[in-house]
Structures are given as structure tokens and as C-alpha cells.
Scaffold this motif. Structure first.
Motif, PDB file in Angstrom:
ATOM      1  N   THR A   1     -47.462 -15.877   0.978  1.00 45.51           N
ATOM      2  CA  THR A   1     -47.210 -15.583  -0.414  1.00 45.51           C
ATOM      3  C   THR A   1     -47.263 -14.074  -0.633  1.00 45.51           C
ATOM      4  N   HIS A   2     -46.919 -13.636  -1.829  1.00 48.61           N
ATOM      5  CA  HIS A   2     -46.902 -12.198  -2.127  1.00 48.61           C
ATOM      6  C   HIS A   2     -48.159 -11.511  -1.592  1.00 48.61           C
ATOM      7  N   SER A   3     -47.993 -10.326  -1.021  1.00 54.00           N
ATOM      8  CA  SER A   3     -49.134  -9.697  -0.348  1.00 54.00           C
ATOM      9  C   SER A   3     -50.282  -9.407  -1.306  1.00 54.00           C
ATOM     10  N   ASN A   4     -49.978  -9.116  -2.545  1.00 54.83           N
ATOM     11  CA  ASN A   4     -51.034  -8.914  -3.535  1.00 54.83           C
ATOM     12  C   ASN A   4     -51.385 -10.277  -4.130  1.00 54.83           C
TER      13      ASN A   4
ATOM     14  N   GLN B   1     -47.966   2.874  -7.029  1.00 50.66           N
ATOM     15  CA  GLN B   1     -46.658   2.231  -6.805  1.00 50.66           C
ATOM     16  C   GLN B   1     -46.660   1.355  -5.560  1.00 50.66           C
ATOM     17  N   THR B   2     -47.629   1.573  -4.689  1.00 49.21           N
ATOM     18  CA  THR B   2     -47.668   0.774  -3.452  1.00 49.21           C
ATOM     19  C   THR B   2     -48.376  -0.563  -3.656  1.00 49.21           C
ATOM     20  N   HIS B   3     -49.062  -0.743  -4.777  1.00 50.93           N
ATOM     21  CA  HIS B   3     -49.981  -1.887  -4.863  1.00 50.93           C
ATOM     22  C   HIS B   3     -49.306  -3.252  -4.885  1.00 50.93           C
ATOM     23  N   PHE B   4     -48.078  -3.293  -5.337  1.00 50.44           N
ATOM     24  CA  PHE B   4     -47.377  -4.586  -5.378  1.00 50.44           C
ATOM     25  C   PHE B   4     -46.173  -4.636  -4.439  1.00 50.44           C
ATOM     26  N   ARG B   5     -46.092  -3.699  -3.495  1.00 55.40           N
ATOM     27  CA  ARG B   5     -44.950  -3.723  -2.552  1.00 55.40           C
ATOM     28  C   ARG B   5     -45.246  -4.728  -1.449  1.00 55.40           C
ATOM     29  N   THR B   6     -44.215  -5.405  -0.998  1.00 56.43           N
ATOM     30  CA  THR B   6     -44.418  -6.367   0.097  1.00 56.43           C
ATOM     31  C   THR B   6     -43.663  -5.982   1.369  1.00 56.43           C
ATOM     32  N   ASP B   7     -42.545  -5.283   1.235  1.00 56.90           N
ATOM     33  CA  ASP B   7     -41.613  -5.212   2.366  1.00 56.90           C
ATOM     34  C   ASP B   7     -41.890  -4.069   3.345  1.00 56.90           C
ATOM     35  N   GLU B   8     -42.230  -2.887   2.812  1.00 60.08           N
ATOM     36  CA  GLU B   8     -42.390  -1.721   3.673  1.00 60.08           C
ATOM     37  C   GLU B   8     -43.757  -1.748   4.352  1.00 60.08           C
ATOM     38  N   PHE B   9     -43.790  -1.371   5.603  1.00 59.76           N
ATOM     39  CA  PHE B   9     -45.086  -1.257   6.283  1.00 59.76           C
ATOM     40  C   PHE B   9     -45.041  -0.127   7.304  1.00 59.76           C
ATOM     41  N   ILE B  10     -46.224   0.299   7.702  1.00 57.87           N
ATOM     42  CA  ILE B  10     -46.330   1.348   8.713  1.00 57.87           C
ATOM     43  C   ILE B  10     -46.688   0.683  10.036  1.00 57.87           C
ATOM     44  N   PHE B  11     -45.866   0.939  11.025  1.00 58.58           N
ATOM     45  CA  PHE B  11     -46.091   0.445  12.384  1.00 58.58           C
ATOM     46  C   PHE B  11     -46.957   1.495  13.076  1.00 58.58           C
ATOM     47  N   GLY B  12     -48.213   1.149  13.347  1.00 59.61           N
ATOM     48  CA  GLY B  12     -49.134   2.161  13.870  1.00 59.61           C
ATOM     49  C   GLY B  12     -49.526   3.086  12.737  1.00 59.61           C
TER      50      GLY B  12
END
Ligand code: GLC
Length: 799
Positions: free
Chosen positions: A154-157, A603-614
Motif C-alpha cells: 500500500t502507499h508508503s506513507n 514534499q518527500t513525505h507522500f512520494r512513493t516512486d522515487e528512491f535512492i539506490f545506496g
């Protein structure tokens, strides 16, 4: 506000005023007049344990989740009291305990509230099973967000959601479906720039309500056992995850080949089919390190046997595959076929190793082989027996790794999908019903598997994979997210699940790339591969009944794209291995949702798609068909578009071009990314030089490269190579300092430094403060510098 009368009406009981306080070193006991005892233990300056007893009596203190090697110790501890409360203070936190209600509040040293009880601890007596339903409710803070909780699709938040932890075989699950295969009762809260975590270490079914039922309240409860939770303070999210991982453990370093690309299907058989798949990888030059054998290699699905018509000589086959660079991974399930002529069954019956029902008979359930009995893996003697069963497979036949499946345990043809709740378990000497043991059953199975595999692949490193998990399982096994579906929605789910698992201390994780159920088209498969190569565990697996799902199954265009991305994963192996080393050593999550990368940016608190690899690569999958790109949020700072080196400034949304042969991919300015040449499998080539992609930035940035033999345990005795790079960029100068550690000598002698975005023409190059001739270090011109790997300082200045 709910009143106490209302609570009583609902059958809830709650503590009243404190009548006694006792301190015993790092433990504090507060007893109320109606027999509730709160035990507070200071584990570390930022980690505090809260545990509640009713009727003055704690249960035996036992946890499968907590790592016996977890570090403990604080630098400051004090307890004072005033008229209304007790105040415990560590070097980081203040805990207030209210004298009238036993409610607690945690704040930082400046008095900013991080987390506070609403009703706090309360309970309901359970007349059917005995014991209590134990409950905790907290005040939801202004703008609070919630993350973590394992594999929730489900949504990350999680704000506004309610989730449940009861490990379940959830074939072809959907978005928002719950519960799934894992029970990880750990969440992270974030508000007012402060982050904390709560781990409810209770193996019964647990439920969490994140401001769903009432906007002002976050609560969690369990069907039995104790209210027993750990509080971790950040204030940064990644520190919360690290503190949780420190408590529940991180895995040892896997062999490097485990980080390669793996190919699976239900099922590759007979031998000729396996060999054919392997050959195609090599013929088509698509890198691959492992091939998986699903249940059909067994004789009638009997674990630890081979179907000799399909695999007449497994030892020879595995050996031949090995010579071609393939490791063989086999499946083992928990259900043991009821068959009086089957030796595993006989041994278990003779030794009384199977789980029994409350009234005595062995617990029975249907799985692949038909009716089965199930070993009680919560019994240490059974685990030892199970570990030994791997001897022949690993030591004699040469199997490289094992995946444990169906270990929820999954039972077919019953509505509960699992063992009856009255099933009895040893629970390591704390006899219990399945209500308590269910969530840890698979964990204890895979723990036993890990012990056995480790013992018999020694001196190599083990790789074990599990489907079911409870908190702490990450110490023993990698995992996958079970039976997903070949749909675009499931690509979205996979992305969220992997990030969530990483935030839940479980980084060694992957999805069935392409989808397990149903058949992806080429486009979906390619998009999923583009994401999957950025997941710590990278494996294509499918149910196999809808068609083929190998990299070449979708035509030449897709094959070429898939190859290109698998090649990229192999190039990035030293970067990925360094990520794993950090995870293993420090508990650092391998993937960071961007909220964890920059929690101060709301602005990052409800984002699901972008992530940092490492720590330095930003990834954002394409999640719909026919896309030529997508809008995505670029976190603050400067980033290089991986595909064209264009620099973008973050802190805003942006349209990013990514046709079918690309995924939006950015490198943090200032990063130094290590790369190996493309190999068809780990160890195919001797690495002759290490490529360092240097992305110029003004200012400073640190990067790390960790290497060792890639297998075996010499690294534990200092045989590793750790390179810390410090990049310092100015408008007319770039300096790279190197700090080295460890006694492992890498094969290569040189670095090939590729400079990206250098804002000036090179005039002079200095190595360790001495000027060198440009032709010597830049024989091919361009922005490529070839230097000896042992420099301590490289300085490049403008013309
Ligand atoms: C389960 C597993 C799947 C496997 C199948 C047959 O559905 O999740 O990965 O292929 O069983 O063993």
C-alpha cells in the motif's frame, strides 16, 4: 476524548496510579495500585524498551526477533521525580511517566515531544484463550507521517491506514490487500522534523491503526502476549532504521554472486531444460549467476529427494553448471509428506519432531505432496535435525543455496490457509499454541536452514531465501515478496514493497521480476527489469504456466534492453557490494525512499516512486505502458542525468525522458561510482582496473568502495579493502583524496577515472603533490585519467 467509563464499558481495563517505583541499574519498574507493572529498560541512549505486566506478573522474557549480539550501553542515565511524574533522562531522551495514569511521554532534551501516550497501555481479558488482548494508543502528532511495516502493498506513507501482521500465503495479492507474507511490527513516525520508531515485539497477530479510526490516535494491539515495545529515536529516519536493525540484527555479507542476476521458474526440468536455459544465457551473452530448481526436482515433492528420471545425476549436473559459472539453488518446503517409506518422515516420527494438535494427534495439512506433517521448528532439537538434513545436498551433491517457501506455513484447501490455531509448539522451551508461534514459524524454519547451509557450504558463504518472515529474519535469509502478478500495478507494488522492506530493516529483498502469476508483455517485462536491477535481490521468477519469462522470451528489441540493464547491474557490482557491506555492518538501509533521504523536505513525505539506490543513485521506475518518460520529484541538490550527464537542480518536479530503453536515473553530484567490467557471471573475469565515474560538484562529497574476496570469511580477519574517497570541487580545481583500510589486495593496479561535468579544461595533474605529465595519465585524451590505485591525493587544476 474517550473517557475511562466508556473504556470500561468496552471491556477495556487500564492502569491506575503508581504506588511503587524501583530502579535496578538500567531498568525501572513502576507498579500501579491495580497491579500493572511498567518496566522501562534503557537499551541505548536512543533506544528504550517499554514492557507492561498485569496482575504483577511478567511472562518469561524471550524474543526470537532480538539479535543476541545487539549492542547495548548508554552514556548517561538519570531518574528524578516531581509531584506528577517520574523523569528518566538519557544522553538523548527524556521519558516521563505519569504518576496517576502510568502514561508515558518521550521528548528530546529540549523538551520537544516526540511521542506520547493517548490512553497508553490498556487491555482486555481474553476468556476464550486466556491472557489479555494488549493495547497501546498514542497521540498522532500534527502533520505526522508513518512508514515501515514490512511488505504492505500500500502507499508508503501509512497515515490513515490500518494494517495487520499475520504471515499469510497470499497468492496473486492485490494492492492494499493485507496481511501478506511478512510480519514486521515496526513503524517509523515523522513529524516536526523529528523521526522515531516503534517495534512491537509480540509474535501474536498484531494490528496497527495509523490515525485511521480516529485522526488523533495511532494505536497497536495484539491477540495475546505482552505489551512489549521498543522506542528508537532518530531524529533522522535512517538512524531509526539503523537502531532497529541494530536490535534485530543484520545479515552477514552474502557471496558476491548472490548479488548477480538470477533466473527462476516453476519449474525448470528435466536436466536438459535447465542446461538449455543456461546455454541460452551464455550464447546470448546475458549475464546470469544462478538457476533455481522449484519443487518439481523432488521425488513426489518429498523434501531432500530428487526425481531421478528428471535429474539422474544432480551432482554431475550441478558441477557442469558450475563450470559454466552457474550456481544452483533448490527449493525446500516445510511440509513433510506423510509416507511411511520416506526417510525424512520416518526420522521425524521416530523423534517426535512434528507439531501436534492440542489433544495429541500430529498436525496435518495439505500442500504440494498431499497430506503432510510439519516439523516444529520452534524446537531447537528439530532445528538441529533440519540443519543436518542439508549435509548431503550441500556438501556432497554441491547445491549452492536454498530457498524456503510455503513457510507461513501455507496449508491448502482450508479457509485459514495455515495450521489450526490449537497446534502446539515448543517455542524454545515456552510451550505455546499456533496463535503465538504462527508469525515466527517460517523464521525458525529458515533459521535452521541457514545453520545447515552455512555449515555445509563452508568455507564458502551461505545464501538462503525465505518467503515468510518475522522481525529479525533478515539475520538468516534474503527474501522475496511472494506470488505477485504480471501487471503494471504490481510493478508499482514491487517498488513500494522493496523500499518499505528496506525501511523495516530487511534490505536483502526482491520481487518476482515480471510477475509470478499471469504473463507480462515485453514492455512490462523490460520496465520491471529496469527496476529490478536496482533491488538488492534480483531474480526473475514466474509460475511458468502462462508462457516463458526468460530475457529472450519477448523478441530481440526487449532482449537487447534487458541485456543492457543486467549488464549495468554487473557494472555496478562494487557499488552494490559496498551498499551491502554498509547494511551488514551498520544496518544502513540499501534503498532509501526519498523521505528518508531528505526528511526535512516535506514534499518527500507522500512520494512513493522515487528512491535512492545506496546513497548516491536516484531511481524512478516507469510504471505505465507507452511511456516516453515521466514526471518525477528530484530531491534537493544537484543531480546528473545518468544517460546524458545533464545536471539538474532538485527540490522540484520535473519531466524526465525515458523511452523503453531507459529508466529515469540520476547520480548525485560529487559522487564517485565504482564499476567493474561486464562479466557473464561473478568471477568470470579478473578485474584489471576499477572504473571510477567521478561526477564533479562544487563542494565536498564522500564515497566509499568496499571489496574483498567476494566469498569466504577472510574479510572477518581484516582481508578487505576499504577505500574512502573525499571529493573536493572548486570552479578551477578538483581534488580527490583517498583513505584506505584493510589488508585485501585487489587484483587490479589502476583506476580508470572518468570525469563527468568537469567545468574546466585540464591544465595540470598532481599525484600525491607531485606534478605528472598529462600524457602519462591521460594517454587517450578525453576526460579519462588512469592512475595507480594507491594514490592518496589526486589534484586536477584548470589551464
Ligand atoms: C509458491 C511460491 C512460488 C513457487 C510455487 C511452487 O507459490 O511462492 O515462488 O514457484 O510455490 O513451488
Amino acid at each position: 476524548m474517550i473517557t475511562n467509563t466508556e473504556l470500561e464499558y468496552k471491556g477495556n481495563l487500564y492502569p491506575n496510579h503508581i504506588v511503587d517505583y524501583v530502579r535496578d541499574k538500567d531498568k525501572f519498574y513502576f507498579t500501579t495500585e491495580n497491579g500493572v507493572v511498567l518496566e522501562i529498560t534503557v537499551i541505548q541512549d536512543r533506544t528504550i524498551r517499554f514492557r507492561y505486566a498485569t496482575e504483577h506478573a511478567f511472562q518469561p522474557d524471550f524474543s526470537y526477533a532480538v539479535d543476541p549480539n545487539a549492542s547495548r550501553g548508554y552514556s548517561h542515565l538519570d531518574c528524578t521525580e516531581n509531584q506528577t511524574e517520574y523523569i528518566i533522562e538519557t544522553a538523548r531522551l527524556k521519558v516521563l511517566v505519569d504518576k496517576k495514569t502510568l502514561r508515558t511521554q518521550v521528548s528530546d532534551l529540549k523538551g520537544n515531544i516526540i511521542n506520547e501516550d493517548e490512553l497508553g497501555f490498556h487491555w482486555e481479558e481474553n476468556y476464550e484463550y486466556g491472557g489479555n488482548t494488549v493495547k497501546m494508543s498514542k497521540i498522532t502528532q500534527n502533520t505526522e507521517s508513518f512508514y515501515g511495516m514490512g511488505d504492505k502493498a500500500t502507499h508508503s506513507n501509512l497515515k490513515g491506514k490500518r494494517v495487520c501482521n499475520w504471515v499469510t500465503d497470499q497468492y496473486a495479492y492485490g494492492k492494499d490487500q493485507d496481511p501478506l507474507y511478512k510480519a514486521i511490527p515496526f513503524y517509523i513516525g515523522l513529524h516536526n522534523g523529528q523521526s522515531y520508531g516503534i517495534f512491537f515485539d509480540n509474535s501474536f497477530r498484531t494490528d496497527f491503526d495509523f490515525a485511521h479510526e480516529r485522526r488523533s490516535t495511532t494505536s497497536f494491539w495484539a491477540d495475546g502476549g505482552e505489551m512489549n515495545y521498543y522506542f528508537f529515536y532518530g531524529p533522522e529516519m535512517h538512524k531509526v532504521v539503523k537502531a532497529y536493525t541494530n536490535l534485530t540484527g543484520a545479515p552477514e555479507l552474502p557471496p558476491l554472486w548472490a548479488m548477480g542476476y538470477h533466473q527462476s521458474k516453476w519449474s525448470y526440468f528435466p536436466e536438459s531444460n535447465v542446461k538449455d536455459i543456461a546455454k541460452q544465457f551464455r550464447d546470448l551473452k546475458i549475464p546470469c549467476d544462478a538457476i533455481y530448481l522449484d519443487i518439481d526436482y523432488m521425488d513426489g515433492f518429498r523434501c531432500f529427494t530428487w526425481d531421478k528420471t528428471r535429474f539422474p545425476d544432480p551432482k554431475r549436473m550441478i558441477n557442469e553448471l558450475s563450470e559454466d559459472g552457474f550456481k544452483t539453488v533448490v527449493m525446500i518446503d516445510p511440509g513433510i509428506k506423510i509416507d511411511k517409506d520416506y526417510w525424512v518422515y520416518q526420522e521425524a516420527v521416530e523423534n517426535d519432531y512434528f507439531c501436534k494438535r492440542a489433544d495429541g494427534p500430529r498436525m496435518k495439512g495439505k500442500v504440494w505432496p498431499g497430506e503432510c506433517n510439519f516439523p516444529d521448528f520452534t524446537n531447537p532439537e528439530v532445528r538441529e535435525w533440519w540443519a543436518e538434513l542439508y549435509k548431503e545436498f550441500m556438501a556432497e551433491i554441491g547445491v549452492h543455496a536454498v530457498w524456503n517457501d510455503m513457510n507461513e506455513p501455507a496449508v491448502m484447501e482450508v479457509p485459514t490457509k495455515t495450521a489450526p490455531l490449537d497446534t502446539r509448539h515448543d517455542y524454545d522451551g515456552h510451550p505455546s499454541s499456533h496463535r503465538k508461534a504462527h508469525n515466527v514459524y517460517g523464521m525458525q524454519m529458515v533459521r535452521a536452514t541457514y545453520e545447515g547451509v552455512k555449515r555445509y557450504v563452508y568455507p564458502k558463504r551461505p545464501l538462503v531465501i525465505t518467503r515468510a518472515a518475522y522481525s529479525g529474519t533478515q539475520r538468516f535469509a534474503s527474501t522475496w515478496t511472494g506470488d505477485n502478478v504480471a501487471t503494471w500495478e504490481h510493478l508499482w507494488i514491487a517498488n513500494v514493497q522493496m523500499q518499505r522492506m528496506c525501511m523495516s530493516g530487511y534490505s536483502f529483498v526482491g520481487s518476482d521480476i515480471g510477475g509470478f502469476a499471469e504473463q507480462p508483455n515485453g514492455e512490462l517485462f523490460a520496465r520491471w527489469i529496469q527496476l529490478g536491477i536496482f533491488h538488492p535481490f534480483c531474480r526473475v521468477h514466474s509460475s511458468g504456466d502462462h508462457g516463458d519469462q526468460e530475457p529472450w522470451s519477448f523478441g530481440k528489441e526487449i532482449t537487447d534492453i534487458v541485456r543492457k540493464f543486467i549488464e549495468l547491474r554487473y557494472e555496478l557490482l562494487p557499488y552494490l557490494y559496498t551498499m551491502f557491506w554498509r547494511y551488514s555492518k551498520e544496518g544502513t538501509p540499501m534503498l532509501l525512499p526519498i523521505v528518508c533521504y531528505d526528511q526535512e523536505d516535506t514534499q518527500t513525505h507522500f512520494r512513493t516512486d522515487e528512491f535512492i539506490f545506496g546513497e548516491q543513485i536516484l531511481v524512478c521506475p516507469i510504471q505505465e505502458p507507452n511511456a516516453k518518460g515521466r514526471r518525477m520529484y528530484i530531491p534537493r541538490g544537484n543531480w546528473y542525468n545518468f544517460w546524458n550527464d545533464e545536471v539538474v537542480e532538485g527540490g522540484k518536479e520535473k519531466w524526465v525522458v525515458a523511452d523503453i530503453d531507459k529508466i529515469p536515473l540520476f547520480i548525485k553530484a560529487g559522487a564517485i561510482i565504482p564499476k567493474y567490467p561486464v562479466q557473464q557471471y561473478v568471477g568470470e573475469l579478473e578485474i584489471k582496473e576499477l572504473v571510477l565515474d567521478v561526477y564533479f560538484a562544487e563542494g565536498a562529497e564522500n564515497s566509499t568502495v568496499y571489496e574483498d574476496a567476494g566469498d569466504g570469511y577472510a574479510y572477518e580477519n581484516g582481508k578487505y579493502s576499504l577505500r574512502n574517497f573525499k571529493l573536493l570541487g572548486k570552479t578551477n580545481e578538483l581534488t580527490i583524496q583517498q583513505f584506505k583500510d584493510g589488508a585485501f589486495i585487489t587484483n587490479y593496479e589502476t583506476f580508470k577515472i572518468k570525469l563527468h561535468g568537469l567545468p574546466f579544461k585540464i591544465g595540470e595533474v598532481q599525484l600525491d603533490n607531485e606534478k605528472v605529465a598529462i600524457e602519462d595519465v591521460m594517454p587517450n585524451g578525453g576526460n579519462i585519467i588512469i592512475v595507480n590505485k594507491d594514490f592518496t591525493q589526486l589534484r586536477i587544476t584548470a589551464k
